[in-house]
Motif scaffolding. Structure first.
Motif, PDB file in Angstrom:
ATOM      1  N   ASN A  20      35.888  42.898  37.776  1.00 21.50           N
ATOM      2  CA  ASN A  20      35.610  42.517  39.155  1.00 21.50           C
ATOM      3  C   ASN A  20      36.725  41.604  39.664  1.00 21.50           C
ATOM      4  O   ASN A  20      37.078  40.623  39.022  1.00 21.50           O
ATOM      5  CB  ASN A  20      34.279  41.786  39.238  1.00 21.50           C
ATOM      6  CG  ASN A  20      33.112  42.709  38.924  1.00 21.50           C
ATOM      7  OD1 ASN A  20      33.035  43.817  39.445  1.00 21.50           O
ATOM      8  ND2 ASN A  20      32.216  42.262  38.074  1.00 21.50           N
ATOM      9  N   TYR A  21      37.243  41.940  40.813  1.00 26.40           N
ATOM     10  CA  TYR A  21      38.293  41.139  41.416  1.00 26.40           C
ATOM     11  C   TYR A  21      37.887  40.736  42.821  1.00 26.40           C
ATOM     12  O   TYR A  21      37.056  41.383  43.450  1.00 26.40           O
ATOM     13  CB  TYR A  21      39.599  41.922  41.492  1.00 26.40           C
ATOM     14  CG  TYR A  21      40.279  42.100  40.164  1.00 26.40           C
ATOM     15  CD1 TYR A  21      41.211  41.167  39.715  1.00 26.40           C
ATOM     16  CD2 TYR A  21      39.996  43.185  39.356  1.00 26.40           C
ATOM     17  CE1 TYR A  21      41.840  41.320  38.495  1.00 26.40           C
ATOM     18  CE2 TYR A  21      40.614  43.352  38.133  1.00 26.40           C
ATOM     19  CZ  TYR A  21      41.541  42.418  37.708  1.00 26.40           C
ATOM     20  OH  TYR A  21      42.150  42.583  36.504  1.00 26.40           O
ATOM     21  N   MET A  22      38.532  39.679  43.262  1.00 28.32           N
ATOM     22  CA  MET A  22      38.357  39.291  44.646  1.00 28.32           C
ATOM     23  C   MET A  22      39.720  39.037  45.263  1.00 28.32           C
ATOM     24  O   MET A  22      40.567  38.352  44.672  1.00 28.32           O
ATOM     25  CB  MET A  22      37.497  38.032  44.762  1.00 28.32           C
ATOM     26  CG  MET A  22      37.132  37.727  46.213  1.00 28.32           C
ATOM     27  SD  MET A  22      36.293  36.140  46.426  1.00 28.32           S
ATOM     28  CE  MET A  22      37.695  35.025  46.263  1.00 28.32           C
ATOM     29  N   ASN A  36      48.422  44.946  37.236  1.00 27.79           N
ATOM     30  CA  ASN A  36      48.861  44.827  38.625  1.00 27.79           C
ATOM     31  C   ASN A  36      47.817  45.417  39.558  1.00 27.79           C
ATOM     32  O   ASN A  36      47.938  46.531  40.031  1.00 27.79           O
ATOM     33  CB  ASN A  36      50.201  45.524  38.810  1.00 27.79           C
ATOM     34  CG  ASN A  36      51.273  44.886  37.960  1.00 27.79           C
ATOM     35  OD1 ASN A  36      51.385  43.662  37.919  1.00 27.79           O
ATOM     36  ND2 ASN A  36      52.040  45.683  37.261  1.00 27.79           N
ATOM     37  N   VAL A  37      46.784  44.653  39.775  1.00 28.14           N
ATOM     38  CA  VAL A  37      45.691  45.115  40.627  1.00 28.14           C
ATOM     39  C   VAL A  37      45.977  44.740  42.068  1.00 28.14           C
ATOM     40  O   VAL A  37      46.375  43.615  42.357  1.00 28.14           O
ATOM     41  CB  VAL A  37      44.367  44.495  40.164  1.00 28.14           C
ATOM     42  CG1 VAL A  37      43.218  44.950  41.042  1.00 28.14           C
ATOM     43  CG2 VAL A  37      44.095  44.872  38.714  1.00 28.14           C
ATOM     44  N   SER A  44      47.018  43.816  49.214  1.00 27.08           N
ATOM     45  CA  SER A  44      47.607  42.592  48.733  1.00 27.08           C
ATOM     46  C   SER A  44      47.498  42.487  47.219  1.00 27.08           C
ATOM     47  O   SER A  44      46.534  42.941  46.611  1.00 27.08           O
ATOM     48  CB  SER A  44      46.907  41.393  49.375  1.00 27.08           C
ATOM     49  OG  SER A  44      47.330  40.200  48.762  1.00 27.08           O
ATOM     50  N   GLY A  45      48.485  41.913  46.619  1.00 23.84           N
ATOM     51  CA  GLY A  45      48.444  41.683  45.176  1.00 23.84           C
ATOM     52  C   GLY A  45      47.920  40.294  44.854  1.00 23.84           C
ATOM     53  O   GLY A  45      47.846  39.892  43.697  1.00 23.84           O
ATOM     54  N   ASN A  46      47.528  39.592  45.878  1.00 22.21           N
ATOM     55  CA  ASN A  46      47.039  38.232  45.719  1.00 22.21           C
ATOM     56  C   ASN A  46      45.534  38.262  45.407  1.00 22.21           C
ATOM     57  O   ASN A  46      44.702  37.910  46.228  1.00 22.21           O
ATOM     58  CB  ASN A  46      47.298  37.451  47.001  1.00 22.21           C
ATOM     59  CG  ASN A  46      47.037  35.973  46.806  1.00 22.21           C
ATOM     60  OD1 ASN A  46      46.950  35.476  45.690  1.00 22.21           O
ATOM     61  ND2 ASN A  46      46.891  35.245  47.899  1.00 22.21           N
ATOM     62  N   VAL A  47      45.215  38.711  44.208  1.00 20.25           N
ATOM     63  CA  VAL A  47      43.824  38.868  43.829  1.00 20.25           C
ATOM     64  C   VAL A  47      43.522  38.023  42.601  1.00 20.25           C
ATOM     65  O   VAL A  47      44.405  37.640  41.854  1.00 20.25           O
ATOM     66  CB  VAL A  47      43.486  40.347  43.544  1.00 20.25           C
ATOM     67  CG1 VAL A  47      43.754  41.209  44.767  1.00 20.25           C
ATOM     68  CG2 VAL A  47      44.251  40.857  42.337  1.00 20.25           C
ATOM     69  N   ALA A  48      42.250  37.742  42.409  1.00 22.51           N
ATOM     70  CA  ALA A  48      41.824  36.966  41.263  1.00 22.51           C
ATOM     71  C   ALA A  48      40.592  37.607  40.651  1.00 22.51           C
ATOM     72  O   ALA A  48      39.768  38.184  41.350  1.00 22.51           O
ATOM     73  CB  ALA A  48      41.505  35.533  41.685  1.00 22.51           C
ATOM     74  N   GLU A  49      40.508  37.492  39.351  1.00 22.77           N
ATOM     75  CA  GLU A  49      39.314  37.979  38.680  1.00 22.77           C
ATOM     76  C   GLU A  49      38.119  37.143  39.096  1.00 22.77           C
ATOM     77  O   GLU A  49      38.179  35.929  39.148  1.00 22.77           O
ATOM     78  CB  GLU A  49      39.492  37.879  37.166  1.00 22.77           C
ATOM     79  CG  GLU A  49      40.239  39.058  36.580  1.00 22.77           C
ATOM     80  CD  GLU A  49      40.234  38.996  35.067  1.00 22.77           C
ATOM     81  OE1 GLU A  49      39.155  38.788  34.480  1.00 22.77           O
ATOM     82  OE2 GLU A  49      41.315  39.132  34.474  1.00 22.77           O
ATOM     83  N   SER A  50      37.026  37.825  39.351  1.00 17.58           N
ATOM     84  CA  SER A  50      35.839  37.100  39.794  1.00 17.58           C
ATOM     85  C   SER A  50      34.663  37.357  38.856  1.00 17.58           C
ATOM     86  O   SER A  50      33.532  37.357  39.251  1.00 17.58           O
ATOM     87  CB  SER A  50      35.478  37.511  41.222  1.00 17.58           C
ATOM     88  OG  SER A  50      35.066  38.860  41.253  1.00 17.58           O
ATOM     89  N   GLY A  51      34.952  37.575  37.641  1.00 14.93           N
ATOM     90  CA  GLY A  51      33.886  37.749  36.697  1.00 14.93           C
ATOM     91  C   GLY A  51      34.045  39.033  35.926  1.00 14.93           C
ATOM     92  O   GLY A  51      33.233  39.352  35.097  1.00 14.93           O
TER      93      GLY A  51
END
Ligand SMILES: [Zn+2]
Length: 51
Positions: A20-22, A36-37, A44-51
């Motif tokens: 899961n990413y946000m 490279n999600v 945007s490549g500015n994503v973070a894992e959210s769980g």
């Protein structure tokens, strides 16, 4: 040391399992695989894992 919550690191199916990413830009939540999600919404490549 100070691990808050349940940070469970299992490296068995971790490589192929979608995570899961946000997106930090548009706050879109999605699932992605690999390193490279990109956000499917705004690319945007500015994503973070959210769980
Ligand atoms: Zn986005």
């Amino acid at each position: 040391m100070c691990s808050v919550g349940d940070s469970f690191d299992i490296e068995l199916e971790d490589k192929l399992a979608p995570k899961n990413y946000m997106c930090k830009d548009c706050k879109n939540k999605f699932k992605g695989i690999g390193k490279n999600v990109k956000c499917p919404s705004c690319q945007s490549g500015n994503v973070a894992e959210s769980g």
